[in-house]
Design a protein around this motif. Structure first.
Motif, PDB file in Angstrom:
ATOM      1  N   PRO A 156      41.696  20.247  46.777  1.00 50.89           N
ATOM      2  CA  PRO A 156      42.001  19.715  45.452  1.00 50.89           C
ATOM      3  C   PRO A 156      42.708  18.366  45.468  1.00 50.89           C
ATOM      4  CG  PRO A 156      42.467  22.056  45.512  1.00 50.89           C
ATOM      5  CD  PRO A 156      42.144  21.650  46.917  1.00 50.89           C
ATOM      6  N   HIS A 157      43.669  18.166  46.368  1.00 50.25           N
ATOM      7  CA  HIS A 157      44.395  16.890  46.336  1.00 50.25           C
ATOM      8  C   HIS A 157      43.497  15.723  46.723  1.00 50.25           C
ATOM      9  CE1 HIS A 157      44.884  17.491  50.721  1.00 50.25           C
ATOM     10  NE2 HIS A 157      45.118  16.190  50.772  1.00 50.25           N
ATOM     11  N   ARG A 158      42.524  15.974  47.589  1.00 52.09           N
ATOM     12  CA  ARG A 158      41.578  14.909  47.932  1.00 52.09           C
ATOM     13  C   ARG A 158      40.624  14.635  46.767  1.00 52.09           C
ATOM     14  NH1 ARG A 158      41.944  13.356  53.088  1.00 52.09           N
ATOM     15  NH2 ARG A 158      42.885  14.756  54.620  1.00 52.09           N
ATOM     16  N   LEU A 159      40.246  15.697  46.061  1.00 55.98           N
ATOM     17  CA  LEU A 159      39.377  15.513  44.900  1.00 55.98           C
ATOM     18  C   LEU A 159      40.079  14.662  43.843  1.00 55.98           C
ATOM     19  CD1 LEU A 159      37.088  18.086  43.217  1.00 55.98           C
ATOM     20  CD2 LEU A 159      38.711  16.831  41.803  1.00 55.98           C
ATOM     21  N   ILE A 160      41.345  14.951  43.585  1.00 62.81           N
ATOM     22  CA  ILE A 160      42.097  14.197  42.578  1.00 62.81           C
ATOM     23  C   ILE A 160      42.167  12.723  42.952  1.00 62.81           C
ATOM     24  CG2 ILE A 160      44.406  13.902  41.587  1.00 62.81           C
ATOM     25  CD1 ILE A 160      44.658  17.009  41.836  1.00 62.81           C
ATOM     26  N   GLU A 161      42.317  12.430  44.244  1.00 64.42           N
ATOM     27  CA  GLU A 161      42.367  11.039  44.689  1.00 64.42           C
ATOM     28  C   GLU A 161      41.052  10.302  44.435  1.00 64.42           C
ATOM     29  OE1 GLU A 161      43.360  11.536  48.763  1.00 64.42           O
ATOM     30  OE2 GLU A 161      45.493  11.933  48.382  1.00 64.42           O
TER      31      GLU A 161
END
Length: 218
Positions: free
Chosen positions: A191-196
């Motif tokens: 998820p944190h990579r997707l948000i980036e």
């Protein structure tokens, strides 16, 4: 826990739900509730208050949906658009006697006048008496927290002034598109990579598909 979130994510606005009150709703453009709250009495009180008091779009996810499965009649007290974002397991709690998924989605959405985002392969969005099936997304996105990221994206679009149904459609499509881009090089999408990836993919969409994000038009 809240202090740790603030240290590692400066953009995040945190709120201790035990201190929640209707006065906190003043000046908000959109609201998201249910993520990480727990299926507890305090969550029940918060959800009931939000439904009754909110005048701005309200996205309900995770344990908020579990609470609604106990008291769907609360939805009839709303004064604002509501978007529910259940995965298939949570939706089964909302409609335990369903025989056909699409029929159950339509029946629930129209009975309680809500927008439904049922997460899964080809996520279904239902609103304004129509079904929309998403074409983006992949198996690598089946990771913890991915639904929270989607709920946040939909809430963000609502807060920027998009109509709730369009906010749901854009959130689902962009969420899957970011995941697809990461899945090209990663077996698992976090998820944190997707948000980036969101700003990059929004820029790409604006160039390729004539999306005017500022004027909220396609």
């Amino acid at each position: 826990v809240l202090q740790q979130v603030k240290i590692h994510n400066l953009e995040a606005i945190t709120l201790d739900k035990s201190l929640f009150s209707a006065k906190m709703l003043e000046g908000q453009q959109a609201l998201l509730c249910g993520c990480g709250c727990g299926w507890t009495d305090s969550t029940r009180q918060m959800i009931r208050c939000l439904i009754k008091e909110s005048k701005v779009p309200l996205v309900i996810d995770a344990d908020g949906i579990n609470v609604i499965s106990e008291h769907p009649e609360w939805l009839l007290e709303k004064q604002c658009p509501i978007i529910l974002t259940p995965h298939l397991g949570e939706f089964a709690r909302l409609c335990p006697e369903m025989d056909d998924l699409e029929t159950a989605i339509q029946t629930f959405a129209e009975r309680y006048d809500v927008i439904m985002v049922v997460k899964g392969p080809n996520t279904i969005v239902y609103g304004d008496h129509r079904f929309y099936r998403n074409t983006t997304g992949n198996p690598g996105m089946a990771t913890a927290g991915m639904g929270d990221a989607l709920a946040g994206m939909i809430s963000s679009f609502c807060g920027q002034g998009y109509e709730p149904l369009l906010a749901a459609q854009l959130g689902v499509y962009l969420h899957g598109l970011c995941g697809d881009q990461l899945y090209l090089d990663h077996y698992t999408v976090l998820p944190h990579r997707l948000i980036e990836k969101i700003p990059e993919m929004m820029k790409r969409l604006s160039n390729e598909k004539d999306i005017d994000w500022d004027n909220k038009s396609l």
